[in-house]
Write a protein that holds these residues in place. Structure first.
Motif, short mmCIF file in Angstrom:
data_model
loop_
_atom_site.label_atom_id
_atom_site.label_comp_id
_atom_site.label_asym_id
_atom_site.label_seq_id
_atom_site.Cartn_x
_atom_site.Cartn_y
_atom_site.Cartn_z
N CYS A 1 -30.30 -13.08 -60.05
CA CYS A 1 -30.59 -14.25 -59.20
C CYS A 1 -31.68 -15.02 -59.92
CB CYS A 1 -31.06 -13.77 -57.83
SG CYS A 1 -31.79 -15.08 -56.83
N VAL A 2 -31.32 -16.17 -60.51
CA VAL A 2 -32.29 -16.90 -61.33
C VAL A 2 -33.38 -17.54 -60.48
CG1 VAL A 2 -30.86 -17.37 -63.35
CG2 VAL A 2 -30.70 -18.89 -61.40
N ASN B 1 -27.82 -8.35 -57.33
CA ASN B 1 -29.03 -8.97 -57.89
C ASN B 1 -30.30 -8.33 -57.34
OD1 ASN B 1 -28.94 -9.98 -55.31
ND2 ASN B 1 -28.37 -12.05 -55.90
N CYS C 1 -26.86 -18.82 -62.04
CA CYS C 1 -26.70 -17.64 -61.19
C CYS C 1 -25.62 -16.72 -61.79
CB CYS C 1 -26.27 -18.08 -59.79
SG CYS C 1 -25.89 -16.69 -58.70
N CYS D 1 -24.89 -15.39 -50.93
CA CYS D 1 -24.50 -16.29 -52.04
C CYS D 1 -23.26 -15.70 -52.70
CB CYS D 1 -25.63 -16.39 -53.07
SG CYS D 1 -27.14 -17.12 -52.43
N CYS E 1 -26.75 -21.79 -57.48
CA CYS E 1 -27.73 -22.33 -58.45
C CYS E 1 -27.16 -22.25 -59.87
CB CYS E 1 -29.02 -21.50 -58.43
SG CYS E 1 -29.75 -21.31 -56.82
S1 SF4 Z 1 -28.17 -15.51 -55.73
FE1 SF4 Z 1 -30.07 -16.56 -56.31
S2 SF4 Z 1 -29.52 -17.78 -58.12
FE2 SF4 Z 1 -27.61 -17.18 -57.11
S3 SF4 Z 1 -27.13 -18.92 -55.76
FE3 SF4 Z 1 -28.27 -17.41 -54.55
S4 SF4 Z 1 -30.43 -18.06 -54.69
FE4 SF4 Z 1 -29.29 -19.11 -56.32
#
Ligand code: SF4
Ligand code: TPP
Ligand code: MG
Length: 348
Positions: free
Chosen positions: A215-216, A137, A34, A65, A31
């Motif tokens: 984590c936005v 996060n 992030c 992620c 995202c």
């Molecule tokens: S950690 Fe959160 S902000 Fe980052 S890519 Fe994953 S869902 Fe998106």
């Protein structure tokens, strides 16, 4: 364009005459905003500025992620995206097979603190030469934001659910278990994170870096203690970090008594300006006390919390051959039939 072995004309180059393109990765699919993306950017800067040959780098990860990140830096390096929580054992095998490589592992707070905690614990006590980054996060971003084991007690999820379990402090755990370089940083603090990463590249042994990385999408709201605004307001940096690689002249001005200087294994020099009174980064008890005290106040101590540059690493402990195991011919790794027969006879 650079092919990863030469610089494109007119571009800024490093001591290997490579430009930035040799250190970049594929376009991110995370995202926008992030924290993990900012960490990838700093990894690119650190490896470029340290003049590390990207072809000598192993980049490893688990699942999440965060664990997708190695695709977004160091394209010419060797990558291995492993199973959820199992990156430490894959890294151990890879580093022991070829000790000439520089290994960097990227994990998440879920990947490390939940399913991977057993592997993490044994990795820390072995002091394997590996830069181990937790992109922290406080949630499982990839599976839609459930609390992870680093989420603070009382922190609130986006849907209003309150976390009723105490957190695991991965830095305190790593220090306790024997990691020889332990740091905490914030994805939003470019300068500090870059210095920490450069020092980690120069370190020999496990460099465990917990980077708070908001984590936005699922954990950046009021009530979260891993949001950009909470971390900005509660970050307690230990003081300015100046890292001077062995190939650069030292021209850092520092006040004797107010700065701790640490000589790294490769001859690089680390200068840590003390903000906390008498903080000594080679004192495990002081580091542990600091982590407890800041956590009690709801704050994050950031910087290099603990460092032991001369500790034996796992390769020293195992007394490995000078020649990397991966290059040894079969005649030197497989005992001949006569020897195996002798062993079998001894078991009769
Ligand atoms: S950690 Fe959160 S902000 Fe980052 S890519 Fe994953 S869902 Fe998106
Ligand atoms: C064995 C196994 N169990 C569960 C999952 C589901 N899963 C994928 S990623 C993930 C958590 C990721 O959280 P974290 O490591 O914090 O990474 P982030 O996405 O927050 O960066 C989970 C539970 C899986 N892929 N494999
Ligand atoms: Mg996470």
């Amino acid at each position: 364009m650079s092919d990863g072995t030469t610089a494109a004309p007119g571009k800024r180059t490093n001591r290997l005459n490579l430009d930035m393109t040799s250190y970049r990765g594929s376009k991110t699919t995370l995202c926008a905003g992030c924290g993990h993306n900012a960490i990838s950017e700093r990894i690119i800067d650190a490896f470029f500025e340290m003049g590390v040959d990207p072809k000598r780098v192993l980049k490893l990860s688990g699942i999440g992620c965060s664990s997708k990140s190695p695709a977004y830096f160091l394209n010419p390096s060797h990558g291995f995206n492993s199973v959820h929580g199992r990156m430490p054992s894959v890294a151990t095998g890879a580093v022991l097979a070829n000790k000439t490589m520089l290994a960097i592992g990227v994990s998440g707070d879920g990947d490390t603190g939940a399913i991977g905690i057993g592997q993490f614990v044994h990795l820390m006590r072995r002091n394997l030469p590996l830069i181990y980054i937790i992109e922290d996060n406080g949630c499982y971003g990839l599976t839609k934001g459930q609390f992870s084991p680093t989420a603070d007690l009382g922190s609130k999820a986006k849907n209003g659910v309150v976390n009723d379990l105490p957190p695991i402090d991965t830095c305190a755990l790593a220090i306790e278990l024997g990691a020889s370089f332990v740091a905490r940083s914030f994805s939003g603090d470019k300068k500090q994170l870059l210095s920490v990463l450069k020092a980690a590249i120069a370190h020999r042994g496990t460099a465990m870096i917990d980077v708070i990385s908001p984590c936005v999408t699922f954990n950046d709201h009021d009530g979260s203690t891993k949001s950009y605004s909470y971390v900005k307001d509660h970050d307690e940096p230990l003081g300015e970090i100046s890292f001077v690689p062995y190939f650069e002249e030292i021209n850092v001005e520092y006040e004797a008594g107010a700065t701790t200087s640490v000589k790294m294994h490769d001859g690089s020099q680390l200068f840590l300006r003390k903000v906390a009174e008498d903080y000594n980064p080679s004192d495990k008890l002081a580091a542990t006390r600091l982590l407890h005290e800041t956590a009690r106040r709801g704050e994050f101590a950031t910087g290099i919390l603990y460092i032991e540059p001369d500790k034996d690493d796992f390769i020293d402990i195992l007394n490995l051959t000078d020649e990397p195991l991966a290059f040894l011919p079969t005649e030197r790794t497989r005992p001949p039939k006569a020897v195996l027969d002798q062993i079998m006879d001894g078991l009769r």
